[in-house]
Design an enzyme around this catalytic site. Structure first.
Site, PDB file in Angstrom:
ATOM      1  N   GLU A 414     131.196  -8.985  23.907  1.00  0.00           N
ATOM      2  CA  GLU A 414     130.556  -7.688  24.168  1.00  0.00           C
ATOM      3  C   GLU A 414     129.169  -7.868  24.768  1.00  0.00           C
ATOM      4  OE1 GLU A 414     132.188  -5.001  24.119  1.00  0.00           O
ATOM      5  OE2 GLU A 414     133.926  -5.915  23.156  1.00  0.00           O
ATOM      6  N   HIS A 543     144.297  -0.047  23.935  1.00  0.00           N
ATOM      7  CA  HIS A 543     144.086   0.298  25.338  1.00  0.00           C
ATOM      8  C   HIS A 543     145.119   1.255  25.909  1.00  0.00           C
ATOM      9  CE1 HIS A 543     141.802  -3.238  24.377  1.00  0.00           C
ATOM     10  NE2 HIS A 543     141.122  -3.160  25.515  1.00  0.00           N
TER      11      HIS A 543
HETATM   12  O1  X8Z Z   1     139.276  -5.005  24.226  1.00  0.00           O
HETATM   13  C1  X8Z Z   1     138.706  -6.078  24.246  1.00  0.00           C
HETATM   14  C2  X8Z Z   1     137.218  -6.168  23.976  1.00  0.00           C
HETATM   15  C3  X8Z Z   1     136.493  -4.978  24.473  1.00  0.00           C
HETATM   16  S1  X8Z Z   1     136.411  -4.909  26.179  1.00  0.00           S
HETATM   17  C4  X8Z Z   1     136.978  -6.299  22.492  1.00  0.00           C
HETATM   18  N1  X8Z Z   1     139.424  -7.218  24.434  1.00  0.00           N
HETATM   19  C5  X8Z Z   1     140.854  -7.186  24.634  1.00  0.00           C
HETATM   20  C6  X8Z Z   1     141.577  -6.755  23.383  1.00  0.00           C
HETATM   21  O2  X8Z Z   1     140.969  -6.723  22.310  1.00  0.00           O
HETATM   22  O3  X8Z Z   1     142.770  -6.449  23.465  1.00  0.00           O
HETATM   23  C7  X8Z Z   1     138.885  -8.568  24.498  1.00  0.00           C
HETATM   24  C8  X8Z Z   1     140.084  -9.463  24.586  1.00  0.00           C
HETATM   25  C9  X8Z Z   1     141.230  -8.593  24.997  1.00  0.00           C
HETATM   26 ZN    ZN Z   2     135.327  -6.362  27.109  1.00  0.00          ZN
END
Ligand code: X8Z
Ligand code: ZN
Length: 648
Positions: A414, A543
C-alpha cells in the site's frame, strides 16, 4: 476522483495509459458542427478540464472514504449520489472533449490527456439518467454487502457469526480439513446474496460502455494500456505462457505435500482444493509453508512469530504501566491500545525502507486520517487500499492490520501506492495515475522483494539468514508461495470478467465458468460441489463486488521483478537477484522516484524503458529470480505424474 482501489474505483481504477492506438473509440455523441478547433483551443480546453476534473473528484472521494470506513444505508446512499454526479460530469466532459481530439497540430500531451479522460472510471455511465442512478446504487450496495459480509456457524447464535478476518485467520492457522471447509463455505455464502445485483450491474456497465463507444466494459478496461484491447489480451497470454512452466512445477509439488497430509480426502484429478491453501481465494499459499518446507527448520524465516511477539510485548508493557487493578474494560482498552501501537510500528517499519532510499517522510495527515484497525463499533470494508484524496498530500490507508507477515507485506504494498501519489502530485490531475495500472500495483511489491532473509534478520524480523543453499531453497519456496502461486489467480479473475462482459459467459454460467477457469489456470478446485443456480463464488472476492479491474495484479507480479532487476543494477549489485536489497541506496531510490514522478504523462513503454532499458513487459526477471527453486522443483517432480496439466 480516484478513490484508487476503492470500490467505486473511480480512478486509477483504470489507471490509464492512454490508448495510443489510433482506434480511439467512436461515440454516437456528435461533435458540434463548427470550424475545427485550433491546437491553442484544445490546449485551453485541457487546462480547464484538468481544473474541473480535480474539483469534481473531491466530493466522490470523500463520500466513498466514509462509505467504506463506516458502512450504513446512509453512507451508501451518499456515495451513490456523489458518484452519480461525478460520472454524469465525466461522460458530459468526454462528449465535450471529442471536438478537440483531432484539432490540427494538437500537442501530444493534450491529445493524451483527452484520451485518458475516457478511462478515468471503471464504471462507465449510461446516458439514461435512471440507469445511471441504478448503477451507482448497485455499486455502493455490492461494496457494502462485501464489506459488511458475515456468516454464522449457528444461525440462532449471533456470537457464532464471523467476518472475513475471522474466517481468514482460521484458514491461515488451522490445518484441519473440516475447520477450513466450514470457514471457506461460510464466507463463500456471502457471494450468494450478490448474484442478482451483479447480473443487473453487468447489464448497466455494458450500457455505459456502449454509450462511450466501446463494445463492452471489458474492451474499455483493456483500452488503458497504450495498445489495442486485442493486443493487450494477447500480451497477457504471452506472459502467462512464459511463467506457466514454473507455476506447474510448484502446483505439482505442493499438491503432493497436501496429499501426504490429507490423504484420501484429496481429489484424484490433480487439483488442489481451494480451502486448504491457507488463503480464502487460494491466491497466496504462504500460510501453508509449514506443510511444504523443503528442508525443515533450515533458515527459520518466522516473521509471523516475531510480529506476534512484538504485539504481545507491547501489551505487556502497557499492562505493566497501568496504575491500580485493571477492570475488564481497562484490559479491553489496553488490548486495543496494543493493537494500535503494533499497527503503527508496522507502518513505520515500511516507511523506514522508503525513506532509506531517499523518499520523503509521510505527511502527518497520513497518520491522522488513515484507518489502521478494524473499527469495533461499525462495519467497514477492511480490504486494504490506498487513497489519493485531493491530488496533493492528503493520502491515506484503509486497512485492518493484524500482526502477521502477510499484513506487514501488504503495508509495504500500500505504501507503494502512497508514494506514487506523492511522486506525481505535481503532474496535471489527469496524468496523476500509474504509467499503467500494473505499475501502480508493482511499486510496493518491488520494495517487498528487498526484504531478503538478510534484511529481515537485520531489522529483527527473523533469525540469522545463513549461507546454506538449503536456506536459499527454503526462502525461495516461501516467496514462491506468494508470488508464483498468485500468477494464474491474477490472470483468471479478469479472464472471467472479460467473458462476463462480452456475453460469452452468461449469468447462468457465472459460477461454472468461474470454476472452469480456476481449474484450467490454477489447478485449484472447489472443495465441495457448488450449486450453480444459487452460488456466486466470484462475489466472495473483493474486486468483483467492488468492481476493481484485476489484470493489473498479474502485470505487477511480473513487472516488480523487472523493476527490482533494474534497481539492483543501479545499486551496483552483481550477485543473484534474490539476494539483492537496495535498502539505503539513494541512487536506486532516485531512479525509482523519477519513474514514479512521470505518472501517466506518457506511454508506459517509455517509462519502463527509462528505468529498465526494456520497453515491454517480460517475465524473464521473475524466472531468473526463481531459477534455483525452479531447478529444485524439477528435480523433486522428476518422474511424478502430476495429474493436472492445465490444458483442460
Ligand atoms: O487488492 C490488493 C491490495 C490493494 S490494491 C491489497 N491486492 C490483490 C488482492 O488482495 O487480491 C494485492 C495483491 C492482490
Ligand atoms: Zn494495490
Amino acid at each position: 476522483m480516484k478513490p484508487m482501489h476503492a470500490s467505486l474505483a473511480l480512478a486509477v481504477a483504470l489507471a490509464l495509459a492512454a490508448c495510443s492506438s489510433s482506434k480511439a473509440p467512436q461515440t454516437s455523441a456528435q461533435a458540434p458542427a463548427k470550424a475545427a478547433p485550433t491546437a491553442a483551443e484544445a490546449h485551453a480546453f485541457v487546462a480547464q478540464m484538468n481544473k474541473d476534473y480535480k474539483a469534481q473528484s473531491l466530493e466522490p472521494a470523500a463520500a466513498e472514504w466514509v462509505a467504506e470506513t463506516y458502512i450504513t444505508g446512509d453512507t451508501q446512499m451518499l456515495t451513490a449520489k456523489a458518484q452519480e454526479r461525478y460520472l454524469k460530469w465525466l461522460s458530459d466532459e468526454i462528449g465535450r472533449a471529442r471536438a478537440y481530439e483531432n484539432a490540427a497540430g494538437i500537442e501530444a500531451a493534450d491529445k493524451r490527456a483527452l484520451q485518458l479522460l475516457k478511462l478515468q472510471t471503471a464504471i462507465p455511465a449510461p446516458r439514461n439518467p435512471e440507469h445511471l442512478a441504478e448503477l451507482t446504487t448497485l455499486a455502493s450496495r455490492l461494496t457494502a454487502a462485501y464489506g459488511a459480509g458475515k456468516y454464522c456457524d449457528d444461525p440462532k447464535d449471533p456470537k457464532s457469526c464471523k467476518n472475513l478476518d475471522d474466517a481468514s485467520k482460521i484458514l491461515a492457522e488451522d490445518r484441519d480439513w473440516n475447520d477450513d471447509l466450514a470457514a471457506w463455505r461460510g464466507w463463500h455464502g456471502v457471494g450468494r446474496g450478490m448474484r442478482s445485483d451483479y447480473v443487473r450491474f453487468v447489464e448497466l456497465l455494458n450500457e455505459g460502455a456502449k454509450d462511450l463507444g466501446y463494445d463492452n466494459v471489458g474492451t474499455m478496461w483493456r483500452a488503458g494500456y497504450d495498445m489495442s484491447p486485442a493486443d493487450f489480451n494477447a500480451e497477457t497470454d504471452r506472459l502467462w505462457g512464459q511463467v506457466k512452466p514454473l507455476y506447474a512445477q510448484l502446483q505439482c509439488y505442493v499438491r503432493r505435500k497436501l496429499k501426504d497430509k490429507y490423504g484420501d480426502k484429496m481429489p484424484n484429478d490433480g487439483t488442489i482444493p481451494a480451502h486448504i491453501t491457507g488463503n480464502m481465494w487460494a491466491q497466496d499459499w504462504a500460510n501453508i509453508y509449514g506443510l511444504v518446507e523443503p528442508y525443515p527448520g533450515v533458515g527459520g524465516l518466522d516473521v509471523d512469530a516475531r510480529l506476534k511477539a512484538e504485539r504481545d510485548a507491547a501489551y505487556r508493557k502497557l499492562l505493566a504501566g497501568f496504575k491500580g487493578k485493571p477492570t475488564a474494560d481497562d484490559l479491553a482498552a489496553l488490548d486495543r491500545h496494543a493493537d494500535a501501537e503494533q499497527a503503527l510500528a508496522m507502518v513505520r517499519r515500511a516507511e523506514d525502507f522508503y525513506t532509506s532510499i531517499g523518499f520523503p517522510a509521510l505527511p502527518a495527515s497520513f497518520f491522522e486520517k488513515s484507518m489502521f484497525l478494524r473499527p469495533r463499533d461499525r462495519d467497514a470494508l477492511c480490504h486494504a487500499s490506498a487513497w489519493p484524496m485531493d491530488f496533493g498530500t492528503d493520502v491515506r490507508f484503509k486497512m485492518c492490520i493484524h500482526p502477521t507477515a502477510e499484513d506487514q507485506y501488504t503495508i509495504y504494498h500500500e505504501m507503494g501506492h502512497i508514494y506514487y501519489f506523492l511522486a506525481y502530485k505535481d503532474q496535471p490531475p489527469i496524468f496523476q495515475g500509474g504509467a499503467n495500472d500494473g505499475f501502480h500495483e508493482a511499486i510496493g511489491d518491488t520494495i517487498r522483494l528487498n526484504l531478503t532473509p538478510a534484511y529481515l534478520h537485520r531489522i529483527g524480523l527473523s533469525g540469522a539468514a545463513g549461507e546454506d543453499p538449503k536456506a536459499v531453497i527454503n526462502a525461495q519456496m516461501k516467496l514462491a508461495l506468494e508470488k508464483v502461486a498468485f500468477l494464474p489467480f491474477g490472470l483468471l479473475i479478469d479472464k472471467w470478467r472479460w467473458g462476463v462482459f462480452d456475453g460469452s459467459i452468461k449469468p447462468e454460467q457465472y459460477n461454472t465458468a468461474w470454476w472452469e477457469l480456476r481449474r484450467k489456470y490454477q489447478g485449484v478446485s472447489a472443495p465441495v460441489p457448488r450449486d450453480d443456480a444459487a452460488d456466486f463464488d466470484p462475489g466472495a472476492k473483493n474486486h468483483v463486488p467492488t468492481n476493481v479491474p484485476y489484470m493489473r495484479y498479474f502485470l505487477a507480479d511480473i513487472l516488480q521483478f523487472q523493476f527490482q532487476r533494474a534497481l539492483c543494477k543501479d545499486a551496483g549489485f552483481d550477485g543473484p537477484l534474490y539476494q539483492c536489497s537496495v535498502y539505503g541506496n539513494k541512487e536506486a531510490g532516485a531512479k525509482f522516484w523519477q519513474m514514479l514522478g512521470a505518472g501517466a504523462s506518457r506511454p508506459w513503454q517509455q517509462t519502463l524503458k527509462t528505468l529498465t532499458g526494456q520497453d515491454d513487459m517480460d517475465a524473464s526477471a521473475i524466472l531468473d529470480y526463481f531459477q534455483p527453486l525452479h531447478a529444485w522443483l524439477e528435480e523433486q517432480n522428476k518422474g511424478v505424474d502430476c495429474g493436472w496439466s492445465g490444458e483442460g
